[in-house]
Design a protein around this motif. Structure first.
Motif, mmCIF file in Angstrom:
data_model
loop_
_atom_site.group_PDB
_atom_site.id
_atom_site.type_symbol
_atom_site.label_atom_id
_atom_site.label_comp_id
_atom_site.label_asym_id
_atom_site.label_seq_id
_atom_site.Cartn_x
_atom_site.Cartn_y
_atom_site.Cartn_z
ATOM 1 N N UNK A 132 37.778 42.461 8.612
ATOM 2 C CA UNK A 132 37.269 42.433 7.245
ATOM 3 C C UNK A 132 35.859 43.026 7.212
ATOM 4 N N UNK A 133 35.537 43.795 6.153
ATOM 5 C CA UNK A 133 34.231 44.447 6.095
ATOM 6 C C UNK A 133 33.093 43.433 6.026
ATOM 7 N N UNK A 134 33.299 42.338 5.290
ATOM 8 C CA UNK A 134 32.244 41.317 5.202
ATOM 9 C C UNK A 134 31.978 40.691 6.565
ATOM 10 N N UNK A 135 33.041 40.433 7.329
ATOM 11 C CA UNK A 135 32.860 39.897 8.681
ATOM 12 C C UNK A 135 32.121 40.907 9.549
ATOM 13 N N UNK A 136 32.506 42.171 9.463
ATOM 14 C CA UNK A 136 31.897 43.208 10.301
ATOM 15 C C UNK A 136 30.406 43.330 10.027
ATOM 16 N N UNK A 137 30.045 43.410 8.742
ATOM 17 C CA UNK A 137 28.628 43.554 8.392
ATOM 18 C C UNK A 137 27.863 42.279 8.735
ATOM 19 N N UNK A 138 28.457 41.104 8.465
ATOM 20 C CA UNK A 138 27.809 39.838 8.803
ATOM 21 C C UNK A 138 27.519 39.733 10.287
ATOM 22 N N UNK A 139 28.481 40.158 11.117
ATOM 23 C CA UNK A 139 28.271 40.134 12.563
ATOM 24 C C UNK A 139 27.155 41.083 12.969
ATOM 25 N N UNK A 140 27.174 42.296 12.423
ATOM 26 C CA UNK A 140 26.190 43.308 12.836
ATOM 27 C C UNK A 140 24.769 42.871 12.490
ATOM 28 N N UNK A 388 27.253 46.943 -1.765
ATOM 29 C CA UNK A 388 26.450 46.079 -2.646
ATOM 30 C C UNK A 388 25.855 44.895 -1.888
ATOM 31 N N UNK A 389 24.729 44.410 -2.389
ATOM 32 C CA UNK A 389 24.029 43.286 -1.773
ATOM 33 C C UNK A 389 24.960 42.085 -1.599
ATOM 34 N N UNK A 390 25.722 41.751 -2.648
ATOM 35 C CA UNK A 390 26.599 40.570 -2.609
ATOM 36 C C UNK A 390 27.651 40.712 -1.517
ATOM 37 N N UNK A 391 28.187 41.913 -1.349
ATOM 38 C CA UNK A 391 29.206 42.122 -0.326
ATOM 39 C C UNK A 391 28.614 42.028 1.077
ATOM 40 N N UNK A 392 27.389 42.501 1.222
ATOM 41 C CA UNK A 392 26.729 42.460 2.535
ATOM 42 C C UNK A 392 26.499 41.023 2.993
ATOM 43 N N UNK A 393 26.104 40.140 2.065
ATOM 44 C CA UNK A 393 25.771 38.766 2.466
ATOM 45 C C UNK A 393 26.985 37.842 2.493
ATOM 46 N N UNK A 394 28.153 38.335 2.034
ATOM 47 C CA UNK A 394 29.321 37.471 1.913
ATOM 48 C C UNK A 394 29.770 36.901 3.263
ATOM 49 N N UNK A 395 29.623 37.649 4.329
ATOM 50 C CA UNK A 395 30.148 37.204 5.621
ATOM 51 C C UNK A 395 29.122 36.670 6.596
ATOM 52 N N UNK A 396 27.909 36.358 6.122
ATOM 53 C CA UNK A 396 26.857 35.962 7.065
ATOM 54 C C UNK A 396 26.864 34.479 7.404
ATOM 55 N N UNK A 397 27.480 33.620 6.555
ATOM 56 C CA UNK A 397 27.296 32.172 6.715
ATOM 57 C C UNK A 397 27.807 31.617 8.044
ATOM 58 N N UNK A 398 28.942 32.086 8.628
ATOM 59 C CA UNK A 398 29.341 31.513 9.920
ATOM 60 C C UNK A 398 28.311 31.777 11.020
ATOM 61 N N UNK A 399 27.710 32.949 10.969
ATOM 62 C CA UNK A 399 26.734 33.302 11.995
ATOM 63 C C UNK A 399 25.418 32.553 11.791
ATOM 64 N N UNK A 400 25.034 32.330 10.531
ATOM 65 C CA UNK A 400 23.839 31.528 10.272
ATOM 66 C C UNK A 400 24.034 30.094 10.752
#
Length: 426
Positions: A132-140, A388-400
């Protein structure tokens, strides 16, 4: 006085002034109004003194080395060697991203450069593999935080200069939490891949692996220079930074031939622009911190928060919360410049190891780089990936959440950071 300084800073920030102006104006106005009998030359002396420590020479050196290798081939070679060994396991591609971010962070020391270099190469491959793109960006953007913890780290250098803590010890102490984050991120990536049935990459044969290893031998020399040289007592962090620049030039200019002399001139100009901003901030922060200390504002703030006489855990919790919240809104260097002097009396009173405090602060700075609303990694990802900003931050919470777990573990088990330091220097 405290309210006046905060008011001046808030008004200037809302008016759109760069951060150096609120810091300087608040310090100068407070000094002129509350201490009219003292010369303003004292403020200028503090600004000059703020950028005088020789350890700060390492900052432009590491920035220059990062700029050189970001434009070169080092990132591709590091990514390739990790993929050859790990791409065939379930979740191996995501694990490779985490490891590659750590390796490249150890080369450049910049989270934003890591997002650009590793993210640009690996995000398309992750999307093609079914992530998923949100997971990919969140991980990176979160794995790029490892550049703050694994030496070299500009945040650690600035903290070391302000607090008078050994930068060599800070560098080595950052290895423990950095490796822990790699392990926990990798475990989550494997679980995610199994849960979503992400297909695996073809397994590389040993010939391909050995070829990738040979290609990555030169870039792998950067962490050996920094960590090995400091650990072995061969040179100081400042000398390591200068050697990194020379090594990067030899690598990208002479061996890989990925840049030419004209590129070197352009890179030097870019580094000069970034360095000037950093040093102006440090000078303004030094003046601001001196006014705070002279007026004994840190002691007043600590007393008003009920932290006087606080224990070790309470102090660490307060420090972590303050730096995390601060880095959500303001540049990490500014937060370090402002908050370190405020908490210095409390750290000294509780007898906390300044190296442990420095690593905890660096970890919170790293978390803040990937936390809304103003994390620098987030806006770098928005610009680089054009999402978009919202899409970039969508997948960050597991890593935080994982990073917060590491924070709690470090408070409970300080040896995670202090054991490598003690092994190297005690």
């Amino acid at each position: 006085m405290t309210l006046m300084m905060l008011g001046v800073m808030l008004v200037l920030l809302l008016a759109g002034f760069p951060m150096m102006m609120p810091l300087l104006c608040a310090a100068v106005l407070a000094f002129a109004i509350y201490y009219p009998d003292l010369s303003l030359q004292l403020v200028i002396q503090q600004m000059i003194g703020g950028v005088k420590p020789s350890a700060l020479i390492a900052v432009p050196m590491f920035i220059l080395a990062a700029d050189i290798i970001t434009r070169g081939h080092s990132a591709d070679r590091l990514v390739d060697v990790v993929m050859r060994f790990m791409g065939h396991i379930r979740g191996g591609l995501a694990v490779s991203v985490t490891t590659a971010c750590a390796m490249f962070g150890a080369v450049c020391g910049s989270t934003q450069a890591t997002v650009v270099a590793i993210g640009g190469a690996m995000r398309p491959r992750m999307l093609k593999a079914g992530y998923n793109d949100s997971f990919s960006i969140g991980l990176i953007i979160n794995a790029a935080d490892l550049a703050y913890l694994i030496p070299p780290s500009i945040g650690m250098i600035i903290y070391g200069v302000i607090s008078g803590t050994s930068i060599s010890e800070l560098f080595i102490a950052g290895l423990g939490p950095g490796l822990l984050i790699i392990v926990l991120f990798s475990m989550y990536c494997i679980w995610y891949a199994r849960r979503h049935n992400i297909p695996v990459e073809p397994k590389a044969n040993w010939s391909q692996r050995l070829t990738a290893l040979r290609r990555a031998m030169w870039p792998a020399g950067f962490p050996l220079i920094v960590v090995g040289g400091i650990y072995g007592g061969i040179f100081s962090p400042t000398e390591a930074a200068a050697i990194c620049v020379l090594y990067a030039l030899i690598l990208e200019l002479c061996i890989f031939r990925s840049i030419n002399l004209k590129d070197v001139a352009d890179i030097a100009l870019s580094t000069g622009a970034v360095t000037s901003v950093v040093f102006i901030l440090i000078a303004a922060g030094a003046a601001f911190s001196w006014v705070l200390s002279y007026a004994q504002i840190p002691q007043q703030i600590i007393a008003s928060l009920g932290l006087e006489g606080a224990g070790v855990i309470t102090t660490l919790i307060a420090i972590n919360i303050a730096f995390f919240v601060g880095c959500m809104f303001v540049d990490s260097i500014v937060v370090i410049l402002i908050l370190v002097p405020i908490f210095a009396p409390l750290v000294k009173a509780t007898g906390l190891d300044p190296v442990l405090v420095g690593v905890m602060i660096t970890l919170q700075v790293a978390i803040g780089a990937a936390t809304p609303p103003f994390g620098c990694n987030i806006f770098t990802a928005v610009a680089v990936f054009r999402r978009p900003f919202v899409e970039v931050i969508r997948g960050i919470h597991p890593f935080l959440i994982i990073l917060f777990v590491v924070t709690v573990l470090m408070m409970a088990f300080p040896e995670i950071a202090l054991w490598p330091r003690d092994l190297a220097f005690r």
